[in-house]
Motif scaffolding. Sequence first.
Motif, short mmCIF file in Angstrom:
data_model
loop_
_atom_site.label_atom_id
_atom_site.label_comp_id
_atom_site.label_asym_id
_atom_site.label_seq_id
_atom_site.Cartn_x
_atom_site.Cartn_y
_atom_site.Cartn_z
N CYS A 47 43.64 45.08 40.49
CA CYS A 47 42.45 43.86 40.87
C CYS A 47 42.55 44.12 42.51
N VAL A 48 41.26 43.65 42.92
CA VAL A 48 40.95 43.78 44.39
C VAL A 48 40.12 42.45 44.68
N THR A 60 40.36 45.57 48.82
CA THR A 60 42.03 45.64 49.18
C THR A 60 42.61 45.23 47.96
N VAL A 61 43.69 45.93 47.48
CA VAL A 61 44.41 45.86 46.16
C VAL A 61 45.18 44.37 46.38
N ALA A 69 42.17 37.63 44.00
CA ALA A 69 41.52 38.63 43.06
C ALA A 69 40.20 38.29 42.63
N GLU A 70 38.96 39.34 42.91
CA GLU A 70 37.74 38.91 42.57
C GLU A 70 37.36 39.75 41.67
N HIS A 71 37.79 41.07 41.36
CA HIS A 71 37.34 42.04 40.76
C HIS A 71 38.42 42.82 39.93
N LYS A 72 38.18 43.54 39.01
CA LYS A 72 39.12 44.44 38.32
C LYS A 72 38.59 45.95 38.12
N MET A 73 39.24 46.85 38.66
CA MET A 73 38.77 48.40 38.64
C MET A 73 38.70 48.97 37.28
N GLY A 74 37.57 49.37 36.62
CA GLY A 74 37.72 49.44 35.39
C GLY A 74 37.31 51.12 35.34
#
Length: 107
Positions: A47-48, A60-61, A69-74
């Motif tokens: 999550c970043v 930024t992790v 946390a705004e986004h999750k890398m998929g």
Amino acid sequence: MLKSAVIVIAVFGALGNWVWDYNTDPNGGKAKKEAEAASHNPSIGDCVKVQDPQGSPVPTVVACDSPEAEHKMGDLVVAGQQCGSQYDYAIKVTRRGLGHTMCFTKL
């Protein structure tokens, strides 16, 4: 002559200690720089939070349960490919001529 030898040994000892500390101290020096760089290089599932999302985005992790946390890398796709339609946000990265795109879903 003995005093000069002791001074030279002391200087080299201090220099060696400083180099050792710089390379191994987790709170400073090389280790701190490496940890900081890694915090901006997420892996799939991380999550970043994204600084300057409309300009020059820097991920930024952060912990996934964090309010930041705004986004999750998929996914991570190579240059020339685009993220799938299931992703809401993408960051293109080019380093030393090699490029890739990080694909994120919004949390």
